[in-house]
Design a protein around this motif. Structure first.
Motif, short mmCIF file in Angstrom:
data_model
loop_
_atom_site.label_atom_id
_atom_site.label_comp_id
_atom_site.label_asym_id
_atom_site.label_seq_id
_atom_site.Cartn_x
_atom_site.Cartn_y
_atom_site.Cartn_z
N PRO A 1 12.79 -12.50 -2.70
CA PRO A 1 12.13 -12.98 -1.48
C PRO A 1 12.56 -12.26 -0.21
N THR A 2 13.69 -11.57 -0.22
CA THR A 2 14.11 -10.84 0.98
C THR A 2 13.57 -9.41 1.02
N ALA A 3 12.83 -9.02 -0.01
CA ALA A 3 12.27 -7.66 -0.04
C ALA A 3 11.26 -7.48 1.08
N ARG A 4 11.17 -6.26 1.58
CA ARG A 4 10.24 -5.95 2.66
C ARG A 4 8.89 -5.52 2.10
N ALA A 5 7.83 -6.02 2.71
CA ALA A 5 6.48 -5.62 2.36
C ALA A 5 5.95 -4.68 3.43
N GLY A 6 4.78 -4.11 3.18
CA GLY A 6 4.19 -3.19 4.13
C GLY A 6 3.70 -1.94 3.42
N ALA A 7 3.84 -0.80 4.07
CA ALA A 7 3.36 0.47 3.51
C ALA A 7 4.52 1.38 3.16
N LEU A 8 4.33 2.13 2.08
CA LEU A 8 5.26 3.19 1.68
C LEU A 8 4.54 4.51 1.86
N LEU A 9 5.18 5.44 2.54
CA LEU A 9 4.62 6.77 2.76
C LEU A 9 5.20 7.73 1.73
N SER A 10 4.32 8.52 1.10
CA SER A 10 4.78 9.59 0.21
C SER A 10 4.45 10.93 0.84
N LEU A 11 5.43 11.82 0.81
CA LEU A 11 5.25 13.16 1.37
C LEU A 11 5.71 14.20 0.34
N GLN B 1 0.84 -1.19 0.00
CA GLN B 1 0.00 0.00 0.00
C GLN B 1 0.88 1.24 0.00
N ILE B 2 0.33 2.30 -0.59
CA ILE B 2 1.03 3.57 -0.67
C ILE B 2 0.16 4.62 0.00
N LEU B 3 0.72 5.32 0.97
CA LEU B 3 0.00 6.32 1.74
C LEU B 3 0.32 7.71 1.19
N TRP B 4 -0.74 8.45 0.85
CA TRP B 4 -0.54 9.76 0.24
C TRP B 4 -1.74 10.65 0.55
N GLN B 5 -1.48 11.79 1.14
CA GLN B 5 -2.50 12.80 1.43
C GLN B 5 -3.71 12.18 2.14
N SER B 6 -3.41 11.45 3.22
CA SER B 6 -4.44 10.83 4.07
C SER B 6 -5.25 9.76 3.36
N GLN B 7 -4.75 9.27 2.23
CA GLN B 7 -5.41 8.19 1.52
C GLN B 7 -4.48 6.98 1.45
N ASN B 8 -5.10 5.81 1.31
CA ASN B 8 -4.37 4.55 1.23
C ASN B 8 -4.64 3.93 -0.13
N PHE B 9 -3.60 3.82 -0.94
CA PHE B 9 -3.74 3.26 -2.28
C PHE B 9 -3.10 1.87 -2.32
N PRO B 10 -3.89 0.80 -2.48
CA PRO B 10 -3.29 -0.53 -2.56
C PRO B 10 -2.54 -0.72 -3.88
N THR B 11 -1.42 -1.40 -3.81
CA THR B 11 -0.70 -1.75 -5.03
C THR B 11 -1.27 -3.05 -5.59
N ALA B 12 -0.97 -3.33 -6.84
CA ALA B 12 -1.56 -4.47 -7.54
C ALA B 12 -1.02 -5.78 -6.97
N GLU C 1 5.50 4.73 12.70
CA GLU C 1 4.35 3.87 12.93
C GLU C 1 3.49 3.71 11.69
N GLN C 2 3.68 4.55 10.70
CA GLN C 2 2.83 4.53 9.52
C GLN C 2 3.36 3.64 8.40
N ALA C 3 4.70 3.56 8.24
CA ALA C 3 5.21 2.93 7.03
C ALA C 3 6.64 2.44 7.22
N LEU C 4 7.08 1.66 6.22
CA LEU C 4 8.45 1.17 6.18
C LEU C 4 9.43 2.25 5.76
N ALA C 5 9.03 2.99 4.74
CA ALA C 5 9.95 3.93 4.10
C ALA C 5 9.15 5.09 3.52
N VAL C 6 9.88 6.10 3.05
CA VAL C 6 9.23 7.31 2.56
C VAL C 6 9.88 7.76 1.26
#
Length: 225
Positions: A100-110, A77-88, A125-130
């Motif tokens: 297989p060693t890649a990290r899953a979770g949320a990406l925050l965009s600012l 999922q990608i977090l942007w402007q208080s919205q959550n956009f799921p990836t395909a 607390e919101q995401a793995l990376a930005v």
């Protein structure tokens, strides 16, 4: 992708800013430059050229303390402007099988760079990376009804402070502008050690981007006119 260094790592021989470039047999690429507006323009260019999915490839800053330079994040999922956009999911699962060693979770965009470790910790607390581009691309994909994916490689760790020379001494594609870069470095010569460290971290990120190259079938990167 936003940066010239990212494009180079992915084998793009010729940089054609904001133009669609051939990227393998069936793919196109746009080197957008930094920021949400640039990413949205790049996405629109790709869709106009016939793209059926949008993929945000590049680097990111770590928000989690265990993420290291060169670590690959494939967010669900990608977090942007208080919205959550799921990836395909199909695209996510395909790349997770290859990496297989890649990290899953949320990406925050600012809309701005997170340059200070305390700022990064605030968002942990919101995401793995930005990053600054994937959110705008995800919003455009949702608006147009096409799948979206992000492949982001960590460059700066959570405890890394970004020097002013990196933030303000480069152009929109991350290329140092010698006079501006030197001016900021002269103001804070103590940043030289951190700049050298960032250079090493970028090399690790580029190594991972080169591994991605085969997975996304990079071509020669010829410009379309």
């Amino acid at each position: 992708m936003a940066l010239a260094a990212e494009a180079k790592a992915l084998g793009v021989a010729t940089l054609c800013p904001e133009s669609a470039q051939d990227y393998g047999r069936d793919d196109l690429l746009v080197v957008s430059g930094m920021g949400a507006d640039a990413a949205r323009r790049a996405g629109q260019t790709l869709l106009t050229a016939g793209a059926e999915a949008l993929v945000s490839v590049g680097t990111a800053g770590a928000l989690q303390p265990d993420l290291q330079p060169g670590d690959l994040c494939i967010p669900e999922q990608i977090l942007w402007q208080s919205q959550n956009f799921p990836t395909a999911p199909v695209l996510v699962e395909s790349f997770q099988r290859r990496f297989p060693t890649a990290r899953a979770g949320a990406l925050l965009s600012l809309p701005q760079v997170l340059s200070d470790p305390q700022e990064k910790t605030k968002y942990a607390e919101q995401a793995l990376a930005v990053d600054m581009e994937s959110g705008a691309l995800a919003a455009l994909a949702a608006q147009q009804g096409v799948p979206v994916l992000a492949l982001r490689v960590v460059i700066d760790t959570r405890d890394t402070r970004l020097p002013d020379a990196v933030r303000y001494g480069v152009d929109a594609y991350g290329r140092p502008q010698p006079l501006r870069f030197l001016r900021y470095l002269l103001r804070r010569p103590q940043d030289l050690r951190q700049l050298l460290r960032l250079g090493q971290q970028m090399q690790k990120a580029q190594a991972t981007l080169r591994q991605l190259r085969g997975a996304i079938q990079v071509g020669e990167g010829a410009c379309e006119h």
